[in-house]
Design a protein around this motif. Structure first.
Motif, short mmCIF file in Angstrom:
data_model
loop_
_atom_site.label_atom_id
_atom_site.label_comp_id
_atom_site.label_asym_id
_atom_site.label_seq_id
_atom_site.Cartn_x
_atom_site.Cartn_y
_atom_site.Cartn_z
N GLU A 195 0.84 -1.19 0.00
CA GLU A 195 0.00 0.00 0.00
C GLU A 195 0.89 1.25 0.00
O GLU A 195 1.84 1.35 0.76
N VAL A 196 0.54 2.19 -0.85
CA VAL A 196 1.29 3.43 -0.92
C VAL A 196 0.78 4.42 0.12
O VAL A 196 -0.43 4.62 0.25
N GLN A 197 1.71 5.00 0.85
CA GLN A 197 1.35 5.98 1.87
C GLN A 197 2.41 7.07 1.96
O GLN A 197 3.60 6.81 1.76
N LEU A 198 1.96 8.27 2.26
CA LEU A 198 2.83 9.37 2.64
C LEU A 198 2.34 9.86 3.99
O LEU A 198 1.17 10.22 4.13
N VAL A 199 3.23 9.87 4.96
CA VAL A 199 2.84 10.27 6.30
C VAL A 199 3.72 11.43 6.75
O VAL A 199 4.94 11.27 6.89
N GLU A 200 3.08 12.59 6.95
CA GLU A 200 3.81 13.78 7.40
C GLU A 200 3.85 13.84 8.92
O GLU A 200 2.95 13.34 9.60
N SER A 201 4.86 14.49 9.42
CA SER A 201 4.98 14.77 10.84
C SER A 201 5.88 15.98 11.03
O SER A 201 6.51 16.44 10.07
N GLY A 202 5.92 16.48 12.26
CA GLY A 202 6.82 17.57 12.58
C GLY A 202 6.18 18.94 12.67
O GLY A 202 6.85 19.91 13.02
N GLY A 203 4.92 19.02 12.36
CA GLY A 203 4.25 20.31 12.49
C GLY A 203 4.07 20.70 13.94
O GLY A 203 4.32 19.91 14.85
N GLY A 204 3.62 21.92 14.17
CA GLY A 204 3.40 22.38 15.52
C GLY A 204 3.26 23.88 15.57
O GLY A 204 3.08 24.53 14.54
N SER A 205 3.34 24.41 16.78
CA SER A 205 3.24 25.85 17.00
C SER A 205 4.59 26.40 17.40
O SER A 205 5.30 25.81 18.22
N VAL A 206 4.95 27.53 16.83
CA VAL A 206 6.25 28.14 17.09
C VAL A 206 6.10 29.66 16.99
O VAL A 206 5.19 30.16 16.31
N GLN A 207 6.96 30.36 17.66
CA GLN A 207 6.95 31.82 17.56
C GLN A 207 7.70 32.27 16.30
O GLN A 207 8.56 31.54 15.79
#
Length: 122
Positions: free
Chosen positions: A1-13
């Motif tokens: 199965e083909v997948q792209l999984v993003e991570s690393g986002g968040g809140s920053v100043q």
């Protein structure tokens, strides 16, 4: 199965940094054109950075000099290092893949991740 999984986002100043990751399964990122897009509320999805099949990279003018796109073949992962972040960088960031690297129509991209939220406060 083909997948792209993003991570690393968040809140920053404003002025801070984040590194987004996009891990692929079912295909090899080094053989695909890989692109980061972003979409802010009420705005169209826009291309942020592109990694061609090879060493060539391109960036939107708005992020040039601040963002860096890269691939790690061993981890089959695409990255977006974002420095000197601004409030206007706030958006959902998506990674996408396509076989050829000519053109920018969203419908030409075969695979999409689910997106990761980036929020930059002033």
């Amino acid at each position: 199965e083909v997948q792209l999984v993003e991570s690393g986002g968040g809140s920053v100043q404003a002025g801070g940094s984040l590194r987004l990751s996009c891990t692929a399964s079912g295909f090899t990122v080094s053989t695909y054109c890989m692109v980061w897009f972003r979409q802010a509320p009420g705005k169209e999805r826009e291309e942020v950075a592109r990694s061609y099949i090879g060493p060539i990279r391109s960036y939107a003018d708005s992020v040039k000099g601040r963002f860096t796109i890269s691939k790690d073949g061993a981890k089959n992962t695409l990255y977006l290092q974002m420095n000197s972040l601004k409030p206007e960088d706030s958006a959902i960031y998506y990674c996408a893949a396509r076989k050829g690297c000519s053109g920018s129509r969203l419908k030409d991209f075969t695979y999409w991740g689910q997106g990761t939220q980036v929020t930059v406060s002033s």
